[in-house]
Design a protein around this motif. Structure first.
Motif, PDB file in Angstrom:
ATOM      1  N   MET A  73       0.829  -1.198   0.000  1.00 37.89           N
ATOM      2  CA  MET A  73       0.000   0.000   0.000  1.00 37.89           C
ATOM      3  C   MET A  73       0.863   1.246   0.000  1.00 37.89           C
ATOM      4  N   ALA A  74       1.980   1.184   0.689  1.00 40.97           N
ATOM      5  CA  ALA A  74       2.902   2.322   0.697  1.00 40.97           C
ATOM      6  C   ALA A  74       3.442   2.567  -0.709  1.00 40.97           C
ATOM      7  N   GLU A  75       3.807   1.474  -1.393  1.00 37.96           N
ATOM      8  CA  GLU A  75       4.343   1.629  -2.739  1.00 37.96           C
ATOM      9  C   GLU A  75       3.251   2.129  -3.697  1.00 37.96           C
ATOM     10  N   ALA A  76       2.047   1.626  -3.537  1.00 37.78           N
ATOM     11  CA  ALA A  76       0.938   2.042  -4.404  1.00 37.78           C
ATOM     12  C   ALA A  76       0.687   3.545  -4.278  1.00 37.78           C
ATOM     13  N   GLU A  77       0.910   4.060  -3.071  1.00 43.18           N
ATOM     14  CA  GLU A  77       0.732   5.502  -2.849  1.00 43.18           C
ATOM     15  C   GLU A  77       1.609   6.345  -3.766  1.00 43.18           C
ATOM     16  N   ARG A  78       2.699   5.794  -4.229  1.00 44.63           N
ATOM     17  CA  ARG A  78       3.632   6.566  -5.070  1.00 44.63           C
ATOM     18  C   ARG A  78       3.113   6.761  -6.487  1.00 44.63           C
ATOM     19  N   CYS A  79       2.109   5.963  -6.862  1.00 48.76           N
ATOM     20  CA  CYS A  79       1.600   6.046  -8.233  1.00 48.76           C
ATOM     21  C   CYS A  79       0.697   7.263  -8.376  1.00 48.76           C
ATOM     22  N   LEU A  80       0.862   7.990  -9.465  1.00 49.45           N
ATOM     23  CA  LEU A  80       0.098   9.227  -9.682  1.00 49.45           C
ATOM     24  C   LEU A  80      -1.231   8.956 -10.372  1.00 49.45           C
ATOM     25  N   LEU A  81      -1.517   7.694 -10.668  1.00 47.97           N
ATOM     26  CA  LEU A  81      -2.754   7.306 -11.369  1.00 47.97           C
ATOM     27  C   LEU A  81      -2.944   8.168 -12.613  1.00 47.97           C
ATOM     28  N   CYS A  82      -1.943   8.194 -13.443  1.00 45.86           N
ATOM     29  CA  CYS A  82      -1.947   9.035 -14.642  1.00 45.86           C
ATOM     30  C   CYS A  82      -3.204   8.785 -15.465  1.00 45.86           C
ATOM     31  N   ARG A  83      -3.752   9.868 -15.996  1.00 45.69           N
ATOM     32  CA  ARG A  83      -4.921   9.752 -16.856  1.00 45.69           C
ATOM     33  C   ARG A  83      -4.536   9.050 -18.158  1.00 45.69           C
ATOM     34  N   ARG A  84      -3.414   9.477 -18.732  1.00 42.12           N
ATOM     35  CA  ARG A  84      -2.902   8.774 -19.922  1.00 42.12           C
ATOM     36  C   ARG A  84      -1.603   8.076 -19.552  1.00 42.12           C
ATOM     37  N   PRO A  85      -1.715   6.885 -18.973  1.00 42.61           N
ATOM     38  CA  PRO A  85      -0.550   6.268 -18.332  1.00 42.61           C
ATOM     39  C   PRO A  85       0.473   5.719 -19.351  1.00 42.61           C
ATOM     40  N   PRO A  86       1.667   6.273 -19.358  1.00 44.39           N
ATOM     41  CA  PRO A  86       2.688   5.774 -20.285  1.00 44.39           C
ATOM     42  C   PRO A  86       3.123   4.337 -19.951  1.00 44.39           C
ATOM     43  N   CYS A  87       3.007   3.953 -18.678  1.00 45.20           N
ATOM     44  CA  CYS A  87       3.464   2.624 -18.275  1.00 45.20           C
ATOM     45  C   CYS A  87       2.730   1.519 -19.035  1.00 45.20           C
ATOM     46  N   VAL A  88       1.448   1.726 -19.302  1.00 44.77           N
ATOM     47  CA  VAL A  88       0.640   0.696 -19.962  1.00 44.77           C
ATOM     48  C   VAL A  88       1.201   0.385 -21.359  1.00 44.77           C
ATOM     49  N   ALA A  89       1.675   1.443 -22.025  1.00 43.49           N
ATOM     50  CA  ALA A  89       2.238   1.238 -23.359  1.00 43.49           C
ATOM     51  C   ALA A  89       3.515   0.402 -23.292  1.00 43.49           C
ATOM     52  N   GLY A  90       4.148   0.391 -22.118  1.00 37.99           N
ATOM     53  CA  GLY A  90       5.381  -0.384 -21.978  1.00 37.99           C
ATOM     54  C   GLY A  90       5.131  -1.837 -21.641  1.00 37.99           C
ATOM     55  N   CYS A  91       3.860  -2.182 -21.413  1.00 36.75           N
ATOM     56  CA  CYS A  91       3.547  -3.565 -21.045  1.00 36.75           C
ATOM     57  C   CYS A  91       3.023  -4.307 -22.274  1.00 36.75           C
ATOM     58  N   PRO A  92       3.715  -5.363 -22.707  1.00 37.02           N
ATOM     59  CA  PRO A  92       3.292  -6.068 -23.919  1.00 37.02           C
ATOM     60  C   PRO A  92       1.877  -6.645 -23.848  1.00 37.02           C
ATOM     61  N   VAL A  93       1.322  -6.845 -22.649  1.00 37.30           N
ATOM     62  CA  VAL A  93      -0.055  -7.345 -22.586  1.00 37.30           C
ATOM     63  C   VAL A  93      -1.033  -6.265 -22.129  1.00 37.30           C
ATOM     64  N   GLU A  94      -0.544  -5.028 -22.045  1.00 38.82           N
ATOM     65  CA  GLU A  94      -1.379  -3.858 -21.771  1.00 38.82           C
ATOM     66  C   GLU A  94      -2.253  -4.000 -20.537  1.00 38.82           C
ATOM     67  N   ILE A  95      -1.640  -4.321 -19.440  1.00 39.53           N
ATOM     68  CA  ILE A  95      -2.373  -4.351 -18.168  1.00 39.53           C
ATOM     69  C   ILE A  95      -2.798  -2.926 -17.822  1.00 39.53           C
ATOM     70  N   ASP A  96      -4.006  -2.763 -17.300  1.00 42.07           N
ATOM     71  CA  ASP A  96      -4.481  -1.452 -16.885  1.00 42.07           C
ATOM     72  C   ASP A  96      -3.825  -1.125 -15.543  1.00 42.07           C
ATOM     73  N   ILE A  97      -2.616  -0.632 -15.625  1.00 46.34           N
ATOM     74  CA  ILE A  97      -1.770  -0.488 -14.438  1.00 46.34           C
ATOM     75  C   ILE A  97      -2.346   0.491 -13.404  1.00 46.34           C
TER      76      ILE A  97
END
Ligand code: FAD
Ligand code: FAD
Ligand code: SF4
Ligand code: SF4
Ligand code: FES
Lengths: 482, 280
Positions: free
Chosen positions: A37-61
């Motif tokens: 939960m502490a680590e999850a707090e660091r995520c900015l919950l981006c509206r257009r998340p660049p991380c998803v594009a980096g995942c070959p199976v496109e998990i809704d990160i």
């Protein structure tokens, strides 16, 4: 109140080196719920998340991380499984630093969000807390699809098709499904119980897995399609054919391919001989040739199986090593020595044929070669010998030719990979698709999984449009885009 | 899917025959191919030749000699028991041709391997003479089965208790002195195959041997089964198991077969102790 962004990621505990080299227990221990939960707090919950594009199976990160923030761990894992049926595996072995995490915006200023660790955490949490939830089965389509090989590519493709309502059978040559996940990647990085658990999930989706079935030997792909009623097939047989260097003494006793060494240890559990019947020979001085993930795994396994000294020999420099940085660090922490810019030229044996010494030569870097890396050149006269009683060759794998050799009209490239359209995964043979390492050459778990997922979409499209004239031509030329 | 043992027969001291239910293997098998089995969940994968198949009933016959833990354990199983794993058919089928007169030589379990081979050779129109070699009379395997298939069966025993006294090579020398031999198939212990290869090298008689290196997967994935043929490394499980005898490095094969001698003996000793405990 604006909260300050924590630049450092929440650390994950690991077994200390001195302790871990005595066992095959998992090195990385995973997050506790509080840490997650502490680590999850660091995520900015981006509206257009660049991380998803980096995942070959496109998990809704961001969505799954948001659920972790709210403490809904089971909801989070469900979210991931919409896109990836193998979260406990991918969370452990994905090269996240080159994928999702590389693109994370938090990584611009500080360390990226530990997406992989969070993924792993929720998957493990689910396994530890009650029933794994199975999505409801869609109406059956009454069409059979054959999947050849049960590595990540085959497992993911099968899951996707099963979820669409196809009758899916996976054919696997070995006695256990999982491919490299089962026979290659060692217990201390990826416990086999976890692989078995995620495979069980795939089975619960309705996928049938036939082990001890070598396609091309037990039955050919043509027979499966012509006589057994499979209307489409996905060939995902991996790149499991080991390479040797072709230097003198390579067939001496005590010289293994990494595949054999790791298979004996992982699949056959030779590290628990004599409780398990299959033995493995690990001498005092172990030499591993190569510097990819496979080499690191072999070296670290040898150490755990009782070697006194393990040395990795690599002909290029540190910069060119292909293993994940984390794995190189783990290996060095455990006391494995790296000899870079060094290459074996021959092996010297004793009168009974056992390897006793390796003759090495120093290398220097020359002009860039076709791979863009500087070509290693031997330094004449710099040969020297070191003692060795076990040698493990981890210099790469090429595709196994059994399926292409026994299937009419299935063409391969000069590298032995199956010729296919990179978008649709359609091969030169109608109804046959491919993906994973046998299509791309040796790559990664998640790329294989991603290609299984993509192929599933095109397989579905093909089966829905089978009667259209010229459909295969269109697929093979990549003229369909989904 | 279990692989049930449907029938078990004792052929002689330490050698047994089993019929196993494995419909896929039975349907696809050709002479010269083999299977890999595991007896139980903690067991080793071991290769055995397919001696016979009955595709209709889905049955595969294996014949094996009890030499170590796995084969002894296998031999203790009863009709109705199931094997953990049974995969095949593996390896390349025997190249069957019309040669003329063929001498097929079997030593030990090698005689079992010859059964499907000589059947196919006969069918292709060859005159087939089989030599079965054994140390002593009671170890002679499959004589009557062989007699039903081939034109002539010659037995050699080391101690002369049955048939001709001597080694299979003595039998071969006798046949070669008697008539023209066009091809030789030899399957058995490595020193036997090597000796046969030496005898036929000079007169340039085409000679084929079936090699038995240690294997793990049997599909070309591990390289445990590497052998040297014509100076090149080959994987016996996919490139063989049959090779041109005159090209094979038999000494290397003999060495590699000893790689796990210590562990095998240790494992066997523990297993025997356990059996004794259970018997008490
Ligand atoms: C030791 C090792 C460590 C690795 N570490 C990592 C890592 O940390 N992270 C990462 O992302 N990647 C890693 N990789 C790479 C990754 O494992 C592979 O890229 C990935 O497994 C490829 O998946 P696949 O589905 O294409 O094939 P595979 O996983 O190779 O599976 C293919 C399957 O097909 C079966 N098969 C083959 N021929 C037949 C046939 N004729 N009939 C039936 N079945 C057949 C095989 O038995 C096998 O089970 C590693 C690889 C190795 C060897
Ligand atoms: C293609 C092929 C076909 C064969 N066909 C037959 C057959 O039809 N009948 C028969 O009786 N035997 C056959 N063998 C030999 C048989 O596989 C071995 O006798 C058996 O593996 C011994 O196992 P064990 O545990 O009982 O003995 P162990 O104590 O483990 O070993 C005894 C000896 O057998 C050999 N061996 C051990 N493990 C293996 C292994 N995994 N693979 C191959 N050899 C091994 C070694 O030389 C060893 O010294 C064949 C071998 C090959 C490669
Ligand atoms: S599957 Fe791999 S790449 Fe995708 S989010 Fe998970 S760790 Fe990242
Ligand atoms: S890019 Fe980073 S911060 Fe943004 S959603 Fe993805 S993980 Fe969260
Ligand atoms: S037994 Fe593994 S490659 Fe032949």
């Amino acid at each position: 109140m604006a909260r300050r962004l924590k630049l450092e990621r929440t650390p994950m505990s690991k077994l200390p080196p001195a302790e871990r080299i005595k066992t095959f227990d998992e090195v990385a221990l995973g997050y506790t719920p509080e840490e997650a939960m502490a680590e999850a707090e660091r995520c900015l919950l981006c509206r257009r998340p660049p991380c998803v594009a980096g995942c070959p199976v496109e998990i809704d990160i961001p969505s799954f991380i948001d659920l972790i923030k709210k403490g809904d761990f089971l909801g989070a894992v469900k979210k991931i499984k919409e896109a990836n049926p193998l979260p406990a595996i991918c969370g452990r072995v994905c090269p996240q630093e080159d994928q999702c995490e590389m693109k994370c915006v938090v990584g611009i200023k500080g360390q990226p969000v530990a997406i992989g660790r969070l993924e792993r955490f929720v998957a493990d949490y689910e396994a530890a807390h009650g029933e794994v939830e199975i999505p409801r089965k869609p109406p059956r389509k009454g069409k059979k699809v054959a999947i050849i090989g049960s590595g990540p590519a085959g497992l993911v493709c099968a899951s996707e098709l099963a979820k669409m309502g196809y009758d899916v059978t996976i054919f696997e040559a070995l006695h256990k499904p999982g491919g490299v996940l089962m026979y290659g990647i060692p217990q201390f990085r990826l416990p086999k119980e976890i692989v078995a658990r995620e495979i069980d999930y795939v089975k619960k989706l309705g996928v049938e897995i036939l082990t001890n079935f070598v396609v091309g030997k037990t039955r050919t792909l043509d027979e499966l399609m012509r006589e057994d009623g499979y209307e489409a097939a996905f060939v995902a047989t991996g790149a499991g054919y080991p390479r040797f260097m072709g230097i003198p003494g390579e067939n001496l006793l005590g010289i293994y391919s990494a595949n054999e060494f790791l298979t004996r240890i992982n699949l056959m559990r030779a590290y628990r001989f004599p409780e398990y019947d299959t033995p493995v020979k690990v001498g005092k001085h172990v030499i591993v040739v190569g510097a990819g993930n496979v080499a690191m795994d072999a070296a670290r396994s040898a150490l755990r199986a009782g070697a006194e000294k393990v040395t990795i020999v690599y002909r290029r420099s540190r910069k060119e090593m292909t293993a994940r940085i984390e794995e190189i660090e783990n290996a060095e922490e455990e006391g494995i020595e790296l000899k870079i810019l060094t290459n074996p030229v021959r092996f010297i044996g004793d009168e009974n044929g056992w390897v006793r010494e390796v003759e090495l030569i120093r290398m220097k870097l020359g002009e860039p070669d076709e791979s863009g890396r500087r070509r290693p050149i031997p330094v004449e006269g710099s040969e020297y010998r070191i003692p060795a009683d076990t040698v493990i060759m981890a210099i790469g794998q090429v595709p196994n030719p059994i399926v292409p050799d026994t299937t009419e009209g299935l063409e391969t490239t000069r590298h032995g990979t199956i010729t296919a359209n990179p978008r649709t995964h359609a091969t030169t043979k109608e109804g046959v698709f491919t993906g994973g390492d046998i299509m791309t050459g040796a790559a990664t778990v998640i790329l294989a999984a991603g290609s299984g997922k993509t192929a599933a979409r095109y397989i579905d499209y093909y089966l829905m449009h089978r009667d259209e004239p010229g459909i295969w031509q269109k697929l093979f030329k990549g003229e369909v885009e989904l | 899917m279990g692989y049930k043992i449907l029938r078990k027969e004792v052929l002689g001291p330490g050698s047994k025959l089993m019929e196993v239910h494995a419909p896929f293997v039975a349907r696809g098998a050709k002479p010269g191919q083999f299977i890999i089995l595991r007896v139980h969940e903690k067991g080793e994968r071991i290769p055995l030749t397919i001696a016979k198949t009955d595709p209709e009933r889905g049955v595969v016959t294996i014949i094996f000699q009890e030499v170590g833990k796995t084969t002894i354990h296998l031999g203790l199983l009863k009709e109705g028991d199931e094997l953990a794993d049974f995969v095949g058919p593996l390896g390349k089928p025997t190249e069957i041709d019309k040669f003329g007169t063929v001498v097929a030589i079997g030593g030990g379990f090698g005689t079992a391997v010859l059964l499907p081979m000589v059947t196919a050779l006969k069918k292709a129109g060859n005159r087939v003479i089989t030599i079965i070699g054994a140390r002593t009379r009671e170890l002679v395997l499959l004589e009557s089965e062989m007699k039903e298939i081939v034109d002539e069966v010659l037995i050699t025993t080391d101690d002369g208790s049955y048939g001709m006294k001597g080694l299979v090579t003595d039998g071969l020398r006798y046949i070669m002195s008697r008539e023209k031999v066009d091809a030789v198939y030899a399957v058995g212990p490595v020193p036997m195959m090597k000796a046969v290869a030496e005898m036929t090298r000079e007169p340039r008689i085409k000679t084929i041997v079936s090699l038995n290196p240690i294997m793990v997967d049997g599909t070309g994935m591990c390289g445990a089964c590497r052998v040297e043929v014509g100076g090149k490394t080959r994987f016996a499980c996919v490139d063989g198991p049959e090779f041109d005898a005159h090209e094979v490095n038999f000494d290397l094969l003999m060495q590699r077969l000893k790689m796990y001698r210590e562990e095998e003996q240790y494992s066997l000793r523990l297993f025997k102790e356990q059996l004794e405990k259970e018997a008490v």
